[in-house]
Design an enzyme around this catalytic site. Structure first.
Site, PDB file in Angstrom:
ATOM      1  N   LYS A   1      24.205 -24.126  13.862  1.00  0.00           N
ATOM      2  CA  LYS A   1      23.916 -24.779  15.138  1.00  0.00           C
ATOM      3  C   LYS A   1      23.148 -23.794  16.025  1.00  0.00           C
ATOM      4  O   LYS A   1      22.005 -23.483  15.707  1.00  0.00           O
ATOM      5  CB  LYS A   1      25.208 -25.315  15.754  1.00  0.00           C
ATOM      6  CG  LYS A   1      25.738 -26.488  14.911  1.00  0.00           C
ATOM      7  CD  LYS A   1      26.910 -27.221  15.507  1.00  0.00           C
ATOM      8  CE  LYS A   1      27.199 -28.481  14.706  1.00  0.00           C
ATOM      9  NZ  LYS A   1      28.505 -28.483  14.060  1.00  0.00           N
TER      10      LYS A   1
ATOM     11  N   SER B   1      32.963 -32.415  19.615  1.00  0.00           N
ATOM     12  CA  SER B   1      31.543 -32.622  19.338  1.00  0.00           C
ATOM     13  C   SER B   1      31.044 -34.005  19.721  1.00  0.00           C
ATOM     14  O   SER B   1      29.867 -34.179  19.996  1.00  0.00           O
ATOM     15  CB  SER B   1      31.261 -32.344  17.868  1.00  0.00           C
ATOM     16  OG  SER B   1      32.125 -33.084  17.047  1.00  0.00           O
TER      17      SER B   1
ATOM     18  N   HIS C   1      30.413 -25.784  18.422  1.00  0.00           N
ATOM     19  CA  HIS C   1      29.545 -26.242  19.512  1.00  0.00           C
ATOM     20  C   HIS C   1      29.657 -25.343  20.737  1.00  0.00           C
ATOM     21  O   HIS C   1      29.294 -25.761  21.841  1.00  0.00           O
ATOM     22  CB  HIS C   1      29.878 -27.684  19.904  1.00  0.00           C
ATOM     23  CG  HIS C   1      29.391 -28.685  18.909  1.00  0.00           C
ATOM     24  ND1 HIS C   1      28.090 -29.104  18.847  1.00  0.00           N
ATOM     25  CD2 HIS C   1      30.038 -29.325  17.908  1.00  0.00           C
ATOM     26  CE1 HIS C   1      27.947 -29.984  17.859  1.00  0.00           C
ATOM     27  NE2 HIS C   1      29.116 -30.125  17.279  1.00  0.00           N
TER      28      HIS C   1
HETATM   29  C1  LIG Z   1      29.163 -28.901  12.825  1.00  0.00           C
HETATM   30  C2  LIG Z   1      30.607 -28.670  12.837  1.00  0.00           C
HETATM   31  C3  LIG Z   1      31.272 -28.203  11.703  1.00  0.00           C
HETATM   32  C4  LIG Z   1      30.579 -28.046  10.387  1.00  0.00           C
HETATM   33  O1  LIG Z   1      29.641 -26.999  10.406  1.00  0.00           O
HETATM   34  P1  LIG Z   1      28.752 -26.741   9.120  1.00  0.00           P
HETATM   35  O2  LIG Z   1      28.464 -25.278   9.163  1.00  0.00           O
HETATM   36  O3  LIG Z   1      27.543 -27.592   9.283  1.00  0.00           O
HETATM   37  O4  LIG Z   1      29.552 -27.137   7.939  1.00  0.00           O
HETATM   38  C5  LIG Z   1      32.621 -27.916  11.811  1.00  0.00           C
HETATM   39  N1  LIG Z   1      33.288 -28.099  12.966  1.00  0.00           N
HETATM   40  C6  LIG Z   1      32.684 -28.573  14.078  1.00  0.00           C
HETATM   41  C7  LIG Z   1      33.454 -28.752  15.338  1.00  0.00           C
HETATM   42  C8  LIG Z   1      31.327 -28.892  14.035  1.00  0.00           C
HETATM   43  O5  LIG Z   1      30.738 -29.384  15.115  1.00  0.00           O
END
Ligand SMILES: *Cc1c(COP(=O)(O)O)cnc(C)c1O
Length: 399
Positions: free
Chosen positions: A245, A188, A216
Site C-alpha cells: 500500500k 479499510s 492502511h
Molecule cells: C490490504 C490489507 C491486507 C492484505 O495486504 P496484502 O499485503 O495485500 O496481502 C491485510 N490487512 C488489511 C487491513 C489490509 O487492508
C-alpha cells in the site's frame, strides 16, 4: 464427469450477476498513479484514479524503481527457495531490521503478503489454552488467521470498547495462558481509526497483547507515518503490515514485534516456512520506500489536505459519507446495484472508483470507497467532485 460441478458453478455465477454482485476487472495499461490509462472494449482512455492504496504516491516513484532494479541486478530475479533453506539474503535481514527500527519493535519478519502475515501470526503463538478477542470488522486475513488457530475466540462489535471489556472478562474467566486482542489500525472499508488509547488500556489491564494490523496506517498516520498507535503516542505489541500500500505498493507483508514473538514465527509460521522468499527487487524497493515514507511529511500533508478538500466537496454536493479523518472516504449508497451504476457513470466521466458490496462489506451497506493519494492534484480532485455531482444528480442520489 464433472459437468455437474461446472453447471452448478455457472448457475451460482449467474445468481451473483443477477444480484448485482459480479466484479469485473478493468485493464490498466499504465503505471499506478493519480491518473492512469485504462482499456475497455479495445478503447484506451486516461482517467483520474480514486481507488488505489497508493496513499503517498510512491507506486511509480523513480527512486524506488531504481532501487528495485539495482537489487535485481545485484541479486538476480528470485531466490527459488523458502527463507530457511537457502532463501535468506542479507537484503532480507536488512529490510527486517529497517522495518523494526521504523516501527520501534525488537525485530520483524517478512511474508509474501500481509494476508500471509495475518494468516500465519496466530497459530504459532497460541493454542487451545489461549484466547483471541477480535474486532468484528477486522480484515478477512485476520479472520482466516484466527480460524487456523486453536485459541478460544471472542468477537467484539466494531471499535466498541464496552463490548471489548465484556469479552475480555468472559475470556479471563476461563483463565487462559495468553490473551491477544486483534484489531485493524484503520478499518479499510470505513476509514475509522481504532480506539488505541482504550485498546491499550484494556490490553494492559487484562495482561493481553495488542495486535494491530496497520496496512492502511503505516506511512500515513503518526509521526513519520509510524502508524495508528504512534498517532496516539502509544505502541502496539504486534504490528502486521504490508509493503503493498503506502510503502511502494508492490507486494510483501511483515510482522513487527518483540524478539520472542518474531523468533517463534520464524520457527513455526506456516506461510513463512512453506512459501518462497520475497524477490530481491521487492526487498530493495521496499527499503527505499520506507526511507521515502519516513521522510515524507510533505506527502502526508498533501494527502490529508486532499482528504479534507474532497470530503468537503462531496458533502456540499449532498452525498452521505462516513465521518472520519483518514484518506479513505466511503460514499454510502446501500444498494450494490446503485454503487455499480454510480461507478460506471463516473468511469464515463473520467473518474475511476469501484463499488464495494457484499461480501466485501455487509449486505445493504454498499458504497464507493474513495481513496486519496499524494499523487493526485487539486485540479483532478475538483474534476472528480464535479463528476460525482453530475452523476449523482443523474441517478437522483443528490438534489
Ligand atoms: C490490504 C490489507 C491486507 C492484505 O495486504 P496484502 O499485503 O495485500 O496481502 C491485510 N490487512 C488489511 C487491513 C489490509 O487492508
Amino acid at each position: 464427469m464433472s459437468q455437474t460441478t461446472y453447471r452448478r458453478l455457472q448457475h451460482e455465477l449467474k445468481a451473483i450477476e443477477s444480484d448485482g454482485l459480479y466484479k469485473r476487472e478493468r485493464l490498466i495499461t499504465s503505471p499506478q498513479s493519480g491518473e492512469i490509462r485504462v482499456s475497455r472494449n479495445g478503447r484506451e482512455r486516461t482517467i483520474v484514479n480514486l481507488c488505489a492504496n497508493n496513499y503517498l504516491g510512491l507506486a511509480d516513484h523513480p527512486e524506488i524503481i531504481a532501487a528495485a532494479k539495482a537489487a535485481m541486478d545485484e541479486y538476480g530475479y528470485g531466490m527459488a527457495s523458502v527463507r530457511f533453506i537457502c532463501g535468506t539474503l542479507d537484503l532480507h535481514r536488512k529490510l527486517e531490521r529497517r522495518i523494526a527500527e521504523y516501527l520501534e519493535t525488537d525485530d520483524a519478519i517478512l511474508f509474501a503478503a500481509a494476508f500471509d502475515a495475518n494468516g500465519g501470526v496466530f497459530e504459532p503463538l497460541l493454542t487451545a489454552e489461549d484466547a483471541i478477542i477480535s474486532d468484528s470488522l477486522n480484515h478477512a486475513s485476520i479472520i482466516d488467521g484466527i480460524r487456523l488457530c486453536k485459541a478460544r475466540r471472542y468477537r467484539f462489535e466494531n471499535n466498541n470498547m464496552t463490548h471489548l471489556e465484556a469479552q475480555l472478562e468472559r475470556a479471563a474467566a476461563e483463565a487462559p495462558r495468553s490473551i491477544v486482542i486483534a484489531t485493524d489500525g484503520v478499518f479499510s472499508m470505513d476509514g475509522t481509526i481504532a480506539n488505541i488509547p482504550q485498546l491499550r488500556q484494556l490490553a494492559d489491564r487484562f495482561d493481553a497483547l495488542l495486535l494491530v494490523d496497520d496496512c492502511h496506517a503505516t506511512g500515513i498516520l503518526g509521526p513519520q507515518g509510524k502508524g495508528t498507535a504512534a498517532h496516539f503516542g502509544l505502541s502496539a505489541d504486534i504490528i502486521t503490515g504490508t509493503l503493498g500500500k503506502s510503502l511502494g505498493g508492490a507486494a510483501g507483508g511483515f510482522v513487527a514485534a518483540a524478539q520472542p514473538v518474531i523468533d517463534m514465527l520464524r520457527q513455526r509460521s506456516r506461510p513463512y516456512l512453506f512459501s518462497n522468499a520475497l524477490p530481491p527487487m521487492l526487498a530493495g524497493g521496499a527499503l527505499k520506500a520506507i526511507e521515502l515514507a519516513r521522510a515524507g511529511d510533505d506527502l502526508r500533508a498533501k494527502l490529508h489536505g486532499h482528504a479534507q478538500h474532497f470530503r468537503q466537496g462531496l458533502q456540499q454536493a449532498g452525498f452521505r459519507l462516513l465521518e472520519g479523518e483518514h484518506p479513505i472516504i466511503p460514499v454510502m449508497l446501500d444498494e450494490a446495484q446503485l454503487a455499480q451504476d454510480l461507478a460506471n457513470r463516473l468511469y464515463e466521466r473520467g473518474v475511476y472508483v469501484t463499488g464495494f458490496f457484499y461480501p466485501v462489506v455487509p449486505k445493504g451497506q454498499a458504497r464507493i470507497r474513495v481513496q486519496m493519494s499524494a499523487a493526485l492534484t487539486f485540479e483532478q480532485l475538483d474534476q472528480a467532485i464535479a463528476a460525482f455531482t453530475r452523476a449523482g444528480r443523474e441517478l437522483g442520489l443528490i438534489p
